[in-house]
Design a protein around this motif. Structure first.
Motif, short mmCIF file in Angstrom:
data_model
loop_
_atom_site.label_atom_id
_atom_site.label_comp_id
_atom_site.label_asym_id
_atom_site.label_seq_id
_atom_site.Cartn_x
_atom_site.Cartn_y
_atom_site.Cartn_z
N MET A 50 0.85 -1.12 -0.07
CA MET A 50 -0.04 -0.12 0.06
C MET A 50 0.88 1.32 -0.07
SD MET A 50 -3.04 -0.93 -0.25
CE MET A 50 -3.80 0.79 -0.22
N THR A 51 2.00 1.19 0.76
CA THR A 51 2.85 2.52 0.96
C THR A 51 3.37 2.48 -0.66
OG1 THR A 51 3.46 1.77 3.09
CG2 THR A 51 4.89 3.11 2.15
N ILE A 52 3.92 1.49 -1.16
CA ILE A 52 4.54 1.50 -2.65
C ILE A 52 3.21 2.23 -3.61
CG2 ILE A 52 5.31 0.23 -4.30
CD1 ILE A 52 6.76 -1.62 -2.42
N PHE A 53 2.26 1.66 -3.44
CA PHE A 53 1.12 2.17 -4.35
C PHE A 53 1.09 3.77 -4.07
CE2 PHE A 53 -3.50 3.41 -3.69
CZ PHE A 53 -3.69 3.55 -5.40
N ILE A 54 0.90 4.14 -3.06
CA ILE A 54 0.76 5.40 -2.74
C ILE A 54 1.62 6.29 -3.39
CG2 ILE A 54 0.34 7.38 -0.96
CD1 ILE A 54 -0.97 5.16 0.65
N PHE A 55 2.99 6.03 -3.04
CA PHE A 55 4.06 6.85 -3.35
C PHE A 55 4.48 6.58 -4.91
CE2 PHE A 55 4.11 7.27 1.11
CZ PHE A 55 4.33 8.67 1.30
N TYR A 56 4.18 5.55 -5.77
CA TYR A 56 4.49 5.48 -7.08
C TYR A 56 3.56 6.34 -7.74
CZ TYR A 56 8.55 2.07 -7.05
OH TYR A 56 9.92 1.55 -7.26
#
Length: 1497
Positions: free
Chosen positions: A534-540
């Motif tokens: 989820m963190t990667i999704f938000i920041f990508y």
């Protein structure tokens, strides 16, 4: 109309003049400020140097003048001196030129400030060499003064800043004096050199100054320098070699020609060695501690202070890299404006291309050295933590050990240290991320005005969303580590006791327990991974989100959007991706590192063994060797009942003191208390002299037999040979092809119990101490050997020494000068043998039991005489063994030895760890990719990433083509339409990111679980030989470090590689689309990069494999040191073990260090190629005729080209390949040859099998491994059902091996064993082992409760368990405990005595009630009285069972039906005791006679 045009022109001209005037004043004020600031800084430095010089002059010196004189010539001193003088001269020249220029043209304010600046620079750079000369001619210091190092770093940053300001003026069409450009160039070049010598050069002293290094210990330095290995070329590399990483070239060349071995990897330089790093860290830790309990903050502070040079150096590189990365986005607008102008000045275009090229080059170079220094810092952090943890484990008290299990310690050394070292990569991101955001916002503000504030707000909102995600990750990470600790604790315990698990048929039960713990661990792993997804999704998604919000705000605020400004903003957002990408990783790593540092700090805070428990008297100051007055001691300080109570005794020098008592009376605790291991409640202990200790449970190190005996001391051949003879080890060593250089397996698996005990005794004797503490040293050896040891060692070599020995053999008590009888922790009787014998009470219980056993022995002798009279000369068929023995004894042994010595003389039981060589097979990748759903998710993941990249490129094209190139051109697309299309593209790309991240995480954890289950099943089903020849550290390495890599790292690196490859292809497509001819440049560049990668990977792959191989010995040595800490402390060998650990850590750091150099060597060359390719592309684009290409599209190509490089792809590819080695290592252990099946359905015996217990053995031959000699040879005999068989023989004669063959722990080379008519080789192992019962030679208890130890399969009721406890004489002891059957058993059963553990094993046997029982030294650690009761219990409850007893006590096997005597794996005698005793020349008769004679001492 004409007048209006003229007026407009005049107005326009006036406006331009006003602008030029404002620029002039702005420029003048800036120059005044800059040079005023520079002059002030140089003046402050002058004052500071004057102050330091004055203080130095008045400070007295006591240094050696010869050392001072030599010290002035250390490396880089002269270069720094000459460079400073040259710089002073150059500034003097500029000062003179500026003076004449001002004199000729007048003196405006800026020139005055410039003149003042040049003058102070001239003076300052002249004073610096003078100060250096004074500093080094009056000091033995070999480091540049801290004030100069700080100044050089500051001067470099100031010079870079000035150059950036001057470039800004130039790009705004402002002319600057030529002298300023010269000054900038000189300042940057010289300051860069000074930064290098100040930070790197300070440790590179000449070899002749090694003796001056206070941190190096003499012994370590000697062994390090005399090893004959080459020191890394990095230690003596020149500036160019370090700058280009050419120093790694020789190793890469060697690796290209052959597969590297460990010996090919050079040693680290002394200043990078583990010893120096550890000493520096320890000093910082101790100086900062000041007696206050260590906290996580103090631990972190000490790490930072000990690595401060690397931190400063990496901070400098990080600043340069960050500033260089923003040069491109800042100049994009100027470049597009240049392309859009009617009259293009080619010089300006080429100047812009050169600046783009230079900024990209500087960024690449600073990034390469930044990464190398970060890796180097990570190596040092690991070395420091490995060493401090190992040192701590040698000092831990027994209570601390009980609260910290070996599984947790393995995790500390493998996972937590590794993670803390890896945090070095994220250290500067803490301040670098905000700096990058601020610089990005400044560029955005310049281009988009107030809309940049919206971008800032959006960025802050996105960053704030990390707070709850970070907290979740911290929680999940902590839970994951706790669950991993529990799993590792059970795993390490199972591996340590695998032999027992297999003998009892419990291995699948323990495997199920580990799988269950893994399922619990996987629940937290899934939560952690999905949170990360989820963190990667938000920041990508965030860069496009921020750009969407920013551009939308521009439309709402009516801020005109132009192609140039949009491209600059997009390039800025692209760079802003790095801090946004790194932010989730940063938060995750901060959380994980905090958890790891907390765990390390909590371990370092554990209580040490109190140093003042024992008062050591000056040697030879008193005739008293040991004295305890009013001593009360307890293993558990909170227990109301002390372990030892009211101790009062005195031992004089040269006395022999025997300690005896029943099981659990406190005998071993008494020796531990003399060693200072038991916490003291009250009283005093005084000790006079050095001490040596022989533990009841033998502690043997992995390694050579000779190393175990010498234990770090210098070889004295005469004494060594004498001790081998005294300990009866010579004959044993002759059986080994390598003699005393035979490598012992972990915990001595390839030695018998008696051999391990005798090696321990030899180690103690070789130490030549004053006081010897021997804990039941004769229990594990046979009668003959025990008698020999007693005479040669106790009465011989130790005749003049002070000896305290614990024993259950009453026959050894009479030789003691003092006997201490213990009961329930108290000394109930003390005196000589005769004195105590007269007083009766407790001692009489032991002696009475012994006398009864002797009476039984005499009755057997009488029976033998009577049978001889009745039967006359009648012989039993079994006597052929005896006859063969008496006739051929002298002839057979030499032949046997000779024949066995030729079997594979190079074969050791413990082999080097297997390491794959060459390229990682495509099958490894294929197995990983297709492990889950046969790889069905892989095309979906690829498709999601391709669509994501496509949407990003399309969105960039849309924004560039849909907006005007300049303010003069009107846009044909509405602002709302522009933003709406961009939002749609943003949503599409975000959805692709989400799908990709979730699929990768799902595939990753499912694959990790499958591999975990497969590997563990193979490990637990592996034959015992695998565990005998494989140190547990190797297995733990795979189930801990490699499994963690598969759990989290490999999915992450796979995702990174996917992003890099598709991103690189997208960039090539964008640039080539502008001009397809650019492919002519890309193709050769790509080919060159691939060649470099192929050249590099051969070395890097082997270095990475060596890293995996070299870490296991550190963990294994740590585990061994922890287990044997009592012995190590007693022999005062802590420093030797610490040195050994430091060498192992150096061995681990060597391949990592050179791997780091190799990686940067590759990336440096790829960056150079990419920068040149990028510059050629720009030159090609500006050389094309105007109008041939749209400036916006060219600008887009320029924007994408800013991030163009292939090293990102190669880096991620190599990183994944290095991580995929963990898969390779796991697959190695997932392909171990298994034992025969647990169940064979077509050959399952009935439930009542075995019903009689008859055992037939035919021509049995057994060896432990194909390359090792035979242990049992042509073994044929029959054990009739229901009979009691006693097996005797010298230590190492093959008694325990026969038992292992019976349980099929070792498959026979030839021959068969039948039980009740069934060939045991044809039935399942579980069917066999679950129907037999055994009490093994080394009693084992598992962590848990008493109930779980007696009945792990939960098959019996409480009543049955209590009944078994009562029968094995433990019932009363257990009832006293608070938890009764649920009493806690700590790791290894350390809170139970050895005798109690053996009785507990007997309890398991009583519960099982098998028809075939094996007692392998079952009562060796039990007193004679308890032994007698146990024998009675066995006779009563197993009267109809076949009982095979291996014993060294003759009294334990006299009440049996048959005696089997073995020697060197061959049956010497096999008959009834009475028959064997008839023949006075029989080996058994001689054994009994020797025992009887010993008892008459």
């Amino acid at each position: 109309m004409k007048e209006e045009k003229i007026a407009n022109m005049i107005g326009l001209e006036e406006t331009k003049n006003d602008m030029n005037i404002s620029i002039f004043f702005s420029q003048s004020s800036t120059i005044i400020f800059l040079h005023g600031f520079s002059a002030s800084a140089h003046l402050i430095l002058l004052l500071a140097l004057s102050h330091f010089w004055a203080c130095k002059r008045h400070k007295p010196t006591h240094e050696n003048p010869k050392l001072m004189l030599k010290n002035a010539y250390f490396l880089y001193y002269w270069t720094a001196l000459i460079s400073s003088m040259c710089l002073s001269f150059c500034h003097l020249l500029l000062c003179v030129l500026n003076y004449f220029s001002g004199y000729r043209h007048g003196w405006p304010n800026p020139s005055l400030f410039v003149q003042l600046d040049f003058a102070l620079r001239t003076l300052t750079w002249f004073v610096i060499p003078a100060y250096l000369h004074i500093q080094f001619s009056h000091s033995s210091d070999r480091k540049f003064p801290i004030i100069l190092r700080i100044w050089w770093a500051f001067f470099f940053l100031m010079s870079c800043f000035y150059l950036a300001i001057h470039l800004g003026f130039y790009l705004k069409h402002s002319s600057l004096p030529f002298m300023l450009w010269v000054s900038d160039a000189m300042s940057i070049i010289s300051s860069l050199f000074f930064c290098y010598v100040g930070l790197f050069g300070m440790g590179r002293e000449d070899e002749r100054f090694h003796l001056l290094e206070p941190l190096l210990k003499e012994s370590y330095s000697r062994t390090n320098n005399d090893s004959g290995q080459v020191v890394t070329p990095y230690a003596n590399a020149n500036l160019f070699s370090i700058f280009t990483f050419s120093w790694i070239g020789p190793l890469l060349t060697l690796g290209y020609k052959k597969a590297l071995d460990f010996e090919d990897v050079p040693q680290l330089a002394n200043y990078d060695s583990a010893n120096v790093v550890f000493t520096r860290f320890r000093n910082k830790l101790e100086s900062d501690n000041n007696g206050i309990q260590l906290s996580t903050l103090k631990l972190m502070k000490s790490l930072v202070l000990s690595m401060w040079t690397e931190i400063l150096w990496t901070a400098l590189f990080s600043i340069v890299c960050t500033l260089a990365s923003y040069t491109g986005p800042y100049l994009i607008v100027a470049f597009i404006q240049y392309l859009n102008t009617t009259h293009q000045v080619k010089f300006k275009g080429y100047a812009l291309v050169f600046i783009f090229f230079l900024s990209k080059l500087i960024k690449s170079l600073s990034e390469r050295h930044l990464f190398f220094q970060l890796r180097k810092m990570a190596i040092k952090v690991r070395a420091a933590l490995f060493s401090i943890l190992h040192k701590k484990c040698l000092k831990l008290s027994s209570q601390s050990k009980q609260g910290h299990t070996s599984g947790e310690n393995v995790n500390l050394m493998s996972v937590d240290v590794e993670r803390t070292g890896r945090f070095s990569w994220y250290l500067h991101d803490i301040w670098r991320v905000p700096l990058q955001v601020v610089l990005a916002l400044l560029i955005l503000y310049k281009n988009l005005g107030l809309a940049s504030l919206v971008a800032f707000a959006a960025t802050i909102i996105l960053m704030l969303t990390n707070i709850p995600l970070g907290k979740l990750q911290e929680k999940f990470q902590g839970k994951l580590m706790d669950s991993k600790d529990r799993r590792m604790k059970v795993t390490s315990e199972a591996l340590r006791n695998m032999k027992i698990l297999k003998l009892q048929g419990w291995e699948m039960k323990f495997l199920a327990k580990i799988i269950e713990l893994r399922k619990f661990e996987t629940r937290w792993l899934k939560k952690l991974l999905y949170t990360s997804a989820m963190t990667i999704f938000i920041f990508y998604s965030s860069p496009m989100f921020v750009s969407m919000v920013t551009f939308g705000s521009c439309v709402l605020m009516r801020i005109p959007l132009e192609s140039a400004k949009i491209l600059s903003a997009l390039a800025t957002f692209e760079i802003l991706q790095e801090p946004i990408y790194s932010l989730p990783d940063l938060i995750s790593m901060v959380v994980q590192t905090k958890v790891s540092l907390d765990r390390i700090a909590s371990f370092l805070c554990l209580d040490d063994l109190h140093p003042n428990i024992v008062e050591n008297l000056p040697r030879d100051s008193s005739k008293v060797a040991i004295e305890i007055v009013n001593g009360n001691f307890s293993w558990n300080l909170h227990s109301p009942d002390p372990t030892l109570k009211d101790l009062n005794f005195r031992v004089y020098c040269g006395m022999r003191v025997a300690v005896c008592g029943s099981v659990g009376s406190g005998k071993s605790s008494l020796l531990s208390c003399i060693l200072g291991e038991v916490p003291k409640l009250s009283g005093t202990i005084k000790l006079n002299g050095t001490k040596a200790y022989v533990a009841q449970s033998p502690w043997i190190q992995s390694g050579k037999i000779v190393d175990n005996i010498l234990f770090g001391k210098v070889m004295d051949n005469e004494r060594y040979e004498m001790i081998l003879e005294a300990c009866s080890l010579k004959k044993d060593l002759e059986l080994y092809a390598f003699k005393d250089h035979t490598i012992i397996g972990e915990r001595g698996v390839n030695l018998s119990g008696g051999q391990k005990q005798r090696i321990q005794i030899a180690r103690a004797l070789y130490h030549n101490a004053d006081i010897y503490l021997l804990d039941d040293p004769f229990s594990a050896v046979d009668t003959h050997t025990g008698n020999h040891l007693f005479k040669e060692c106790l009465l011989g070599i130790l005749g003049s020494k002070t000896v305290i020995y614990v024993t259950h053999q009453v026959e050894f008590l009479s030789s003691a000068d003092l006997i201490l009888v213990l009961k329930e922790g108290r000394i109930t009787q003390a005196g000589t043998y005769k004195e105590i014998l007269r007083s009766g009470t407790d001692f009489m219980e032991l002696v009475g039991a012994h006398e009864k056993a002797l009476a039984d022995l005499n009755s057997v002798k009488d029976e033998a005489t009577l049978d001889n009279l009745i039967n006359g000369s009648k012989e039993d068929d079994n006597m052929i063994y005896q006859e063969k023995s008496t006739q051929d004894d002298k002839e057979r042994e030499p032949e046997n030895y000779k024949s066995e010595k030729v079997v594979e003389p190079k074969g050791q039981l413990v082999q080097e760890e297997k390491r794959e060589k060459g390229a990682i097979g495509i099958s490894v990748y294929w197995k990983y990719v297709t492990a889950t759903y046969k790889g069905a998710f892989v095309p979906l993941i690829l498709l999601a990433q391709i669509i994501f990249q496509f949407f990003r490129i399309v969105s960039s094209y849309w924004m560039v083509l849909a907006t005007p190139i300049s303010e003069d051109v009107k846009s044909h697309i509405k602002g709302s339409t522009l933003i709406f299309v961009y939002v749609v593209l943003f949503l599409g790309s975000s959805l692709c990111v989400l799908i990709r991240s979730v699929l990768i995480v799902t595939t990753g954890y499912k694959t990790a679980t499958l591999l975990f289950n497969k590997m563990h099943l193979c490990i637990f089903r592996a034959p015992q030989q695998f565990f005998d020849s494989t140190p547990s550290g190797r297995i733990l390495n795979r189930v801990s470090i490699d499994q963690s890599t598969v759990d989290t790292s490999i999915p992450h690196h796979t995702e990174e590689l996917l992003i890099s490859v598709i991103g690189f292809l997208g960039t090539v497509v964008v640039i080539s689309q502008v001009a397809w001819k650019m492919l002519l440049v890309f193709i050769p560049m790509t080919v060159a990069c691939i060649w470099y990668q192929q050249y590099y990977i051969l070395t890097a792959r082997e270095l990475s494999r060596l890293v995996g191989v070299c870490q296991a010995p550190i963990i294994q040595h740590f585990a061994e040191s922890s287990l044997g800490s009592t012995t190590i402390r007693c022999f005062d060998r802590e420093e030797w073990f610490i040195d050994t650990n430091l060498k192992l850590v150096d061995g681990y750091c060597r391949p990592i260090f050179h791997f780091s150099g190799a990686m940067e060597w590759l990336c440096f060359r790829m960056d150079i190629l990419a920068s040149i390719t990028y510059a050629i592309s720009l030159v090609f684009l500006i050389s094309m005729p105007k109008g041939a290409l749209s400036p916006g599209v060219v600008g887009l190509a320029l924007t994408y080209g800013l991030g163009f490089n292939m090293h990102g792809v190669i880096w991620d590819l190599c990183s994944l390949e290095n991580k995929i080695i963990s898969i390779e290592r796991i697959l190695q252990y997932a392909d171990i040859p298994n034992e025969p099946p647990l169940l064979v359905e077509e050959n399952r015996p009935n439930r009542k099998w075995p019903s009689q217990g008859k055992i037939d053995i035919f021509s049995l031959q057994v060896r432990y491994a194909p390359h090792l000699p035979l242990v049992l040879r042509d073994f044929t005999c029959t054990f009739p059902g229901g009979m009691k068989i006693g097996i005797v023989g010298r230590t190492g004669s093959g008694k325990s091996t026969l038992v292992q063959a019976l349980f099929r722990m070792i498959e026979p080379t030839t021959g068969q064993i039948w039980i009740d008519g069934i060939n045991i080789s044809e039935i399942g192992l579980h069917d066999l082992r679950s129907r037999l019962s055994i009490i093994p030679q080394e009693p084992t208890m598992f962590e848990g409760t008493l109930r779980s130890n007696l009945d792990p399969l939960e098959e019996y009721t409480d009543e049955q368990i209590w009944e078994a406890l009562d029968r094995c004489q433990l019932g009363d002891e257990v009832r006293k405990k608070k938890g009764k059957l649920d009493s806690i058993v700590i790791e290894n059963g350390e809170n139970w005595s050895m005798g109690q553990k053996q009785l507990l094993c007997l309890g398991r046997l009583l519960l099982k009630k098998s028809k075939v029982l094996v007692l392998d030294e079952a009562t060796a650690s039990i007193d004679t009285a308890t032994d007698y009761l146990i024998q009675q219990t066995l006779r009563q409850h197993f009267s109809s069972s076949t009982v095979i007893t291996i014993a060294h006590r003759i009294t334990s096997i006299l009440d049996i039906d048959m005696v089997l005597l073995l020697d060197n794996g061959i049956i010497v005698e096999y008959d009834t005791p009475a028959k064997l005793l008839e023949n006075k020349s029989s080996s058994f008769a001689k054994l009994v006679k020797e025992y009887t004679r010993r008892c008459s001492f």
